[in-house]
Design an enzyme around this catalytic site. Structure first.
Site, PDB file in Angstrom:
ATOM      1  N   HIS A  67       0.877  -1.172   0.000  1.00  0.00           N
ATOM      2  CA  HIS A  67       0.000   0.000   0.000  1.00  0.00           C
ATOM      3  C   HIS A  67       0.917   1.225   0.000  1.00  0.00           C
ATOM      4  CE1 HIS A  67      -2.846   2.885   1.840  1.00  0.00           C
ATOM      5  NE2 HIS A  67      -3.817   2.035   1.591  1.00  0.00           N
ATOM      6  N   ASP A  84       2.959  -4.631   8.020  1.00  0.00           N
ATOM      7  CA  ASP A  84       1.729  -3.859   7.910  1.00  0.00           C
ATOM      8  C   ASP A  84       0.565  -4.846   8.006  1.00  0.00           C
ATOM      9  OD1 ASP A  84      -0.572  -2.666   6.970  1.00  0.00           O
ATOM     10  OD2 ASP A  84       0.363  -1.722   5.235  1.00  0.00           O
ATOM     11  N   GLN A 100      -4.503  -5.261   6.733  1.00  0.00           N
ATOM     12  CA  GLN A 100      -5.425  -6.118   5.993  1.00  0.00           C
ATOM     13  C   GLN A 100      -5.534  -7.516   6.594  1.00  0.00           C
ATOM     14  OE1 GLN A 100      -8.192  -5.527   3.787  1.00  0.00           O
ATOM     15  NE2 GLN A 100      -6.633  -3.990   3.386  1.00  0.00           N
ATOM     16  N   LYS A 158     -10.579  -1.079  10.194  1.00  0.00           N
ATOM     17  CA  LYS A 158     -10.703  -2.250   9.334  1.00  0.00           C
ATOM     18  C   LYS A 158     -11.092  -3.493  10.132  1.00  0.00           C
ATOM     19  CE  LYS A 158      -8.043  -0.434   5.613  1.00  0.00           C
ATOM     20  NZ  LYS A 158      -6.840  -0.425   4.791  1.00  0.00           N
ATOM     21  N   CYS A 161      -4.646   2.385  -3.745  1.00  0.00           N
ATOM     22  CA  CYS A 161      -3.436   2.889  -3.084  1.00  0.00           C
ATOM     23  C   CYS A 161      -2.255   1.941  -3.286  1.00  0.00           C
ATOM     24  CB  CYS A 161      -3.638   3.119  -1.587  1.00  0.00           C
ATOM     25  SG  CYS A 161      -4.863   4.359  -1.228  1.00  0.00           S
TER      26      CYS A 161
END
Ligand code: PLP
Length: 409
Positions: free
Chosen positions: A126, A203, A206, A229, A367
């Site tokens: 991202h 990261d 997600q 999220k 993104c």
């Protein structure tokens, strides 16, 4: 077992007020979960309760409201710590979200990197896990190198192995790609990076909606995510950092809350976690983040993963039947994200027609422009599912998509 019986989806859907609304006269079908998830009333209630009953600034008041707010905020930190299995609560830093967490770490490394050091970023990132490192590289003279991907949307691990050397200081990779759904082999990557003495930031924006990471088992140095999220509110997230790293990096922002003592000659900083938490934080957001994790855990991540995987397979099978449809991201290990295009129809046009039929999907580069460049496309249509979505919604989506394709070709 019947799909919807793995989870009591009918009951779960009642927790989400927004799922009752209509869009353009049609019942809302929300398939943009990879951009933000919806919020259950259990979490909304916590925010309303905070502002109705104990809204106060934290950590400094002796009065009852301030103490109640401080307690709830710190209890939530412990919930987050337990959820991610961090060793200590003070290894959990509240931030404004994934982007903020990454910028905090990138800023901290400004003073630790020197010219010629190497930092590795994956091709699947991202923008928020690319741009802060480019800025870091400009500030320090460290060289940013890219771990390439293949046509399926998997990282090429042999090339990752070749990139690692004694100049490598940091590796950044997402646990799961938001554009393609690929689950990256982070265990392998962390082990390899550690073997040559590099630190790893994962990261988790997600992954956290779909699985429960154990930061100690992963032995990861930094792990970041956003509450919005994971059924929580926007504007709050967390940075997990190993204690030794958090002690080593300098503070990110200066201000109230993060100091031990201030004079005009010299300021000494507070200990963890306050060193990184300058100013009045998002108190209700932090408390609601904890409530969101409670909610997700009450459903159970095993059931969530199993159910969402069924949704993914069901939708993938049906999409494959549509002539001219190409799915981007066909990695073996995937979560419930499907990126696709149909013939040469612009994703935006399909997205607009689907919206007329009450269906929310994302269109564009998500993104992640480098991934789109890899496939030589301007963007995709992305449908992403959460545990509150259903097979019936997928059926309606497929019918609507076929209609849209007919109208546009
Ligand atoms: C959403 C997302 C981000 C950015 O999260 P923010 O909440 O916008 O800061 C970063 N990385 C991935 C993989 C994401 O899905």
């Amino acid at each position: 077992m019947e799909l919807e019986l793995m989870l009591d989806v009918k009951k779960i859907r009642k927790d989400f007020p927004i799922l009752n609304r209509t869009v353009n006269g049609k019942p809302l079908i929300y398939f943009d979960n990879a951009a933000t998830s919806q919020t259950p009333k259990q979490v909304i209630d916590v925010i309303v309760d905070y502002y109705s009953n104990y809204n106060a600034n934290i950590h400094r008041g002796v009065h009852t409201l301030s103490q109640e707010a401080t307690d709830a905020y710190e209890q939530a930190r412990i919930k987050i710590q337990k959820h991610f299995n961090a060793k200590h609560p003070y290894e959990i830093i509240y931030t404004a979200g994934t982007t903020d967490s990454i910028n905090l770490v990138a800023s901290g490394f400004s003073s630790l990197l020197k010219k010629g050091d190497e930092i590795l970023v994956s091709a699947l990132e991202h923008h928020s896990n690319i741009v802060p490192w480019q800025m870091l590289s400009e500030r320090t003279g460290a060289i940013l190198k890219v771990i390439p991907m293949n046509e399926d949307g998997d990282l090429i691990l042999s090339e990752f192995d070749d990139l690692l050397n004694n100049k490598t200081k940091l590796v950044f990779v997402n646990h799961i790609s938001n554009a393609l759904g690929t689950i990256n082999p982070i265990e392998y990557m962390i082990e390899k990076a550690h073997a040559i003495g590099a630190a790893v930031l994962v990261d988790g924006a997600q992954s956290c909606p779909h699985l429960k990471p154990d930061v100690q088992a992963l032995d990861v140095d930094f792990y970041v995510c956003s509450a919005h999220k994971i059924c929580g509110p926007t504007g709050v997230g967390m940075l997990y950092g190993k204690e030794e790293w958090l002690n080593k990096l300098p503070p990110y922002q200066g201000g109230g809350e993060m100091i031990a003592e201030v004079t005009f000659e010299k300021t000494t900083y507070a200990g963890l976690p306050h060193k990184y938490e300058a100013g009045t934080p998002n108190v209700s957001g932090g408390i609601a983040f904890g409530a969101a994790l409670d909610y997700m855990n009450s459903i159970g991540f095993d059931a969530i993963a199993k159910y969402e995987h069924e949704l993914l397979e069901y939708a993938t099978e049906q999409l494959k039947q549509i002539e001219g449809l190409k799915i981007y991201g066909t990695a073996k290990e995937k979560t419930s994200v499907i990126s696709f295009n149909v013939s040469s129809i612009h994703p935006y046009d399909i997205g607009t027609i689907l919206d007329k039929m009450g269906i929310a999907v994302r269109t564009g580069h998500h993104c992640a422009q480098p991934i789109m460049d890899f496939y030589k496309i301007p963007g995709t249509i992305r449908a992403s599912f959460m545990f509150y979505n259903t097979k019936e919604e997928i059926d309606t989506f497929i019918t609507a998509l076929k209609k849209a394709v007919m109208m546009l070709s």
